[in-house]
Design an enzyme around this catalytic site. Structure first.
Site, PDB file in Angstrom:
ATOM      1  N   GLU A 144       0.826  -1.215   0.000  1.00 13.73           N
ATOM      2  CA  GLU A 144       0.000   0.000   0.000  1.00 13.73           C
ATOM      3  C   GLU A 144       0.857   1.261   0.000  1.00 13.73           C
ATOM      4  OE1 GLU A 144      -2.929  -0.454  -0.761  1.00 13.73           O
ATOM      5  OE2 GLU A 144      -3.088  -2.574  -0.288  1.00 13.73           O
ATOM      6  N   HIS A 203       1.918   1.945  -3.417  1.00 18.14           N
ATOM      7  CA  HIS A 203       0.899   2.701  -4.167  1.00 18.14           C
ATOM      8  C   HIS A 203       0.985   4.194  -3.847  1.00 18.14           C
ATOM      9  CE1 HIS A 203      -1.058  -0.575  -6.088  1.00 18.14           C
ATOM     10  NE2 HIS A 203      -1.759  -1.016  -5.061  1.00 18.14           N
ATOM     11  N   CYS A 226       5.797 -10.554  -7.123  1.00 13.38           N
ATOM     12  CA  CYS A 226       6.232  -9.281  -6.542  1.00 13.38           C
ATOM     13  C   CYS A 226       5.211  -8.852  -5.497  1.00 13.38           C
ATOM     14  CB  CYS A 226       6.278  -8.260  -7.687  1.00 13.38           C
ATOM     15  SG  CYS A 226       6.611  -6.558  -7.212  1.00 13.38           S
ATOM     16  N   CYS A 256      10.038  -6.849  -7.210  1.00 11.46           N
ATOM     17  CA  CYS A 256      10.688  -7.368  -8.416  1.00 11.46           C
ATOM     18  C   CYS A 256      11.735  -6.333  -8.878  1.00 11.46           C
ATOM     19  CB  CYS A 256       9.640  -7.609  -9.494  1.00 11.46           C
ATOM     20  SG  CYS A 256       9.060  -6.085 -10.256  1.00 11.46           S
TER      21      CYS A 256
HETATM   22 ZN   LIG Z   1       6.972  -5.805  -9.419  1.00  5.41          ZN
HETATM   23 ZN   LIG Z   2      -2.854  -2.746  -4.679  1.00  4.46          ZN
END
Ligand SMILES: [Zn+2]
Ligand SMILES: [Zn+2]
Length: 279
Positions: A201, A204, A216, A235
């Site tokens: 989160e 994001h 990932c 990743c």
């Molecule tokens: Zn990734």
């Molecule tokens: Zn998400």
């Protein structure tokens, strides 16, 4: 009322339905490459990538966009417990703070709990309105916050969803998340889930989109089972974004993460990072 430019809802809103859609279709055998990363095959039915057709966000696209980026003015990572979460999740909240520091190359602070926003309780549902909480938290975001995350032990919902694990606003650099559906007697698993929530989160909030290329921590998930199948690591593409955003050194990051995984009984993660450091 403020207007949010972009909102990210966490998974599992319609989890019950999607669980039914899962099939016994065998997963293609996926192999780690030399760097320990695994490219994704086609999604299984009902998985996030099967339901939501998201385009990949390349590193080049990321650095070219209007990214929420660490700076001298905005470099602190705040974790804000709400209500009884402060007491009930004391240990995992401390772990979240300790984990955010090397993961994102920031200073993290776990703040004193503030009262839960009882006004946004829908008594009939027994759930709290995540979108309303975001609005209320947005007023409290410290000026120097890169990320400001509220953690609750109460169940959350959003309009049209039967429940959500949380919601974030990128423009306000804040999010609200519930750990209540993650609870299990397995302490390492609860820690793993909580830390993955934090990194996914916050990723994001740092403008990183869902990963559709590799196994990932930034992969989207439709339910807890799918989420549990995702790794804790970033990743190579998303790691590059975090290194660029925060200026942290790759090896230093892994060196600091490794003893934390070890200490908290996250053995596969400790071994994975140890291997990366051996390179
Ligand atoms: Zn990734
Ligand atoms: Zn998400």
């Amino acid at each position: 009322m403020r207007k949010r430019a972009l909102v990210v809802l966490t998974f599992a809103a319609v989890g019950g339905l999607l669980l039914f859609l899962q099939t016994t279709q065998a997963a293609p055998s996926l192999q780690e490459d030399e760097e320990g990363f695994t490219k994704l095959g086609p999604p299984k039915r009902g998985e996030w990538r099967d339901v939501f057709k998201e385009a990949p966000q390349s590193y080049e696209k990321y650095i070219a966009g209007g990214v929420n980026r660490k700076s001298e003015k905005r470099k602190t990572f705040y974790i804000q417990p709400l209500g009884t979460a402060g007491k009930n999740y004391k240990e995992v909240l401390e772990r979240m703070g300790l984990y955010a520091e090397p993961f994102f190359g920031v200073t993290a602070k776990v703040l004193e709990p503030i009262p839960m926003f009882e006004d946004v309780l829908d008594a009939k549902r027994g759930q709290y309105d995540a979108s309303m909480i975001i609005h209320l938290l947005a007023d409290r975001v410290p000026d120097d916050a890169l990320v400001y995350i509220g953690i609750t032990d109460k169940d959350l919902y959003s309009e049209g969803m039967n429940f959500v694990f949380g919601e974030a606003s990128l423009s306000w650099r804040c999010g609200i998340y519930s750990l209540v559906r993650y609870q299990t007697k397995d302490e390492a698993l609860f820690t793993r889930r909580s830390l993955k929530l934090l990194s996914h989160e916050s990723g994001h909030i740092l403008s990183i989109e869902h990963c559709v290329t590799y196994a990932c921590v930034m992969q989207g998930a439709n339910n807890l089972r799918e989420d549990d199948s995702h790794p804790m690591h970033l990743c190579p593409i998303d790691l590059k974004k975090v290194l660029w955003n925060t200026g942290i050194d790759r090896d230093e990051r892994y060196r600091k993460l490794q003893p934390l995984y070890e200490k908290w009984g996250l053995k596969p993660e400790a071994a994975w990072v140890a291997k990366r450091l051996g390179k």
